[in-house]
Design an enzyme around this catalytic site. Structure first.
Site, PDB file in Angstrom:
ATOM      1  N   HIS A  29       6.699 -48.788 -15.047  1.00 23.99           N
ATOM      2  CA  HIS A  29       7.874 -48.478 -14.236  1.00 23.99           C
ATOM      3  C   HIS A  29       8.439 -47.130 -14.637  1.00 23.99           C
ATOM      4  CE1 HIS A  29       9.153 -50.857 -17.734  1.00 23.99           C
ATOM      5  NE2 HIS A  29      10.250 -50.125 -17.754  1.00 23.99           N
ATOM      6  N   HIS A  78      11.972 -45.004 -14.809  1.00 22.88           N
ATOM      7  CA  HIS A  78      13.441 -45.063 -14.745  1.00 22.88           C
ATOM      8  C   HIS A  78      13.934 -43.805 -14.031  1.00 22.88           C
ATOM      9  CE1 HIS A  78      14.251 -48.189 -17.951  1.00 22.88           C
ATOM     10  NE2 HIS A  78      13.046 -47.820 -18.345  1.00 22.88           N
ATOM     11  N   GLU A 126       9.878 -52.745 -23.191  1.00 20.25           N
ATOM     12  CA  GLU A 126      10.474 -54.066 -22.989  1.00 20.25           C
ATOM     13  C   GLU A 126       9.706 -54.872 -21.945  1.00 20.25           C
ATOM     14  OE1 GLU A 126      14.797 -53.982 -22.192  1.00 20.25           O
ATOM     15  OE2 GLU A 126      14.466 -55.744 -20.930  1.00 20.25           O
ATOM     16  N   ASP A 160      18.171 -51.164 -12.071  1.00 20.23           N
ATOM     17  CA  ASP A 160      18.083 -51.726 -13.418  1.00 20.23           C
ATOM     18  C   ASP A 160      19.309 -52.609 -13.642  1.00 20.23           C
ATOM     19  OD1 ASP A 160      18.303 -51.996 -16.364  1.00 20.23           O
ATOM     20  OD2 ASP A 160      16.641 -50.571 -16.372  1.00 20.23           O
ATOM     21  N   ILE A 161      19.075 -53.785 -14.165  1.00 19.95           N
ATOM     22  CA  ILE A 161      20.140 -54.766 -14.330  1.00 19.95           C
ATOM     23  C   ILE A 161      21.085 -54.380 -15.481  1.00 19.95           C
ATOM     24  CG2 ILE A 161      18.957 -56.379 -15.897  1.00 19.95           C
ATOM     25  CD1 ILE A 161      20.752 -57.445 -12.721  1.00 19.95           C
TER      26      ILE A 161
HETATM   27  P1  AMP Z   1      11.531 -50.562 -20.769  1.00 18.70           P
HETATM   28  O1  AMP Z   1      10.361 -51.535 -20.601  1.00 18.70           O
HETATM   29  O2  AMP Z   1      11.800 -50.270 -22.226  1.00 18.70           O
HETATM   30  O3  AMP Z   1      11.360 -49.318 -19.955  1.00 18.70           O
HETATM   31  O4  AMP Z   1      12.847 -51.298 -20.265  1.00 18.70           O
HETATM   32  C1  AMP Z   1      12.805 -52.208 -19.195  1.00 18.70           C
HETATM   33  C2  AMP Z   1      14.034 -52.034 -18.323  1.00 18.70           C
HETATM   34  O5  AMP Z   1      13.995 -53.062 -17.348  1.00 18.70           O
HETATM   35  C3  AMP Z   1      15.380 -52.160 -19.066  1.00 18.70           C
HETATM   36  O6  AMP Z   1      16.174 -51.024 -18.777  1.00 18.70           O
HETATM   37  C4  AMP Z   1      15.983 -53.448 -18.488  1.00 18.70           C
HETATM   38  O7  AMP Z   1      17.382 -53.388 -18.343  1.00 18.70           O
HETATM   39  C5  AMP Z   1      15.291 -53.576 -17.147  1.00 18.70           C
HETATM   40  N1  AMP Z   1      15.136 -54.947 -16.682  1.00 18.70           N
HETATM   41  C6  AMP Z   1      14.609 -55.999 -17.352  1.00 18.70           C
HETATM   42  N2  AMP Z   1      14.615 -57.106 -16.581  1.00 18.70           N
HETATM   43  C7  AMP Z   1      15.157 -56.734 -15.401  1.00 18.70           C
HETATM   44  C8  AMP Z   1      15.437 -57.426 -14.188  1.00 18.70           C
HETATM   45  N3  AMP Z   1      15.163 -58.740 -14.028  1.00 18.70           N
HETATM   46  N4  AMP Z   1      16.010 -56.738 -13.168  1.00 18.70           N
HETATM   47  C9  AMP Z   1      16.294 -55.424 -13.306  1.00 18.70           C
HETATM   48  N5  AMP Z   1      16.050 -54.717 -14.420  1.00 18.70           N
HETATM   49  C10 AMP Z   1      15.486 -55.363 -15.458  1.00 18.70           C
END
Ligand code: AMP
Length: 133
Positions: A93, A95, A88, A29-30
């Site tokens: 996915h 975590h 988001e 995760d970025i």
């Molecule tokens: P959520 O959809 O609420 O589970 O959150 C999406 C997660 O994806 C967040 O923790 C972001 O930091 C992560 N994220 C979004 N874009 C990227 C990316 N390009 N590379 C890695 N992680 C990402």
């Protein structure tokens, strides 16, 4: 339109890759909650995790388990916490977050700021532990 995670899985957008097989992909995760915070995705794009068909859903969690076991070997932590949010990014996915207490899984916490070199070295460590498993 393809999700950002589909583009990551295809290598069209860079990521700190941890592992992949034919169907699944894991990357850091970025905006990590903790060092080693990893996302595990199915390559096939589905928005909501509970809409994934049974076989792929089971495979996703089995793949996540392999990644979590590798994370535990190289990231100091008590165990790996698991969360599914998906508010988001509309591509299912999981975590995987190294934790020592329940507060380490608080997504409202300020995220860590890790530079590219640190993220690369964490991803390489987990990837190495995956290969050695
Ligand atoms: P959520 O959809 O609420 O589970 O959150 C999406 C997660 O994806 C967040 O923790 C972001 O930091 C992560 N994220 C979004 N874009 C990227 C990316 N390009 N590379 C890695 N992680 C990402």
């Amino acid at each position: 339109m393809e999700s950002v995670f589909s583009k990551i899985a295809k290598g069209e957008i860079p990521s700190y890759k941890v592992a992949e097989d034919e169907h699944y992909f894991a990357f850091l995760d970025i905006n990590p909650l903790a060092e080693g915070h990893t996302l595990v995705i199915p390559k096939k794009e589905t928005d909501y995790i509970f809409d994934i068909d049974e076989t792929e859903y089971a495979g996703l969690f089995l793949f996540a388990r392999k990644v979590a076991k590798a994370m535990c070997k190289v990231i100091p932590c008590e165990r790996i916490g698991v969360a599914v949010i998906g508010l988001e990014v509309a591509h299912a996915h999981i975590h995987l977050v190294p934790i020592r207490s329940i507060y380490d899984l608080d997504f409202k916490k300020p995220k860590l700021k890790l530079d590219a070199e640190k993220l690369k070295s964490i991803a390489e460590k987990i990837a190495g532990a995956m290969r050695d498993a």
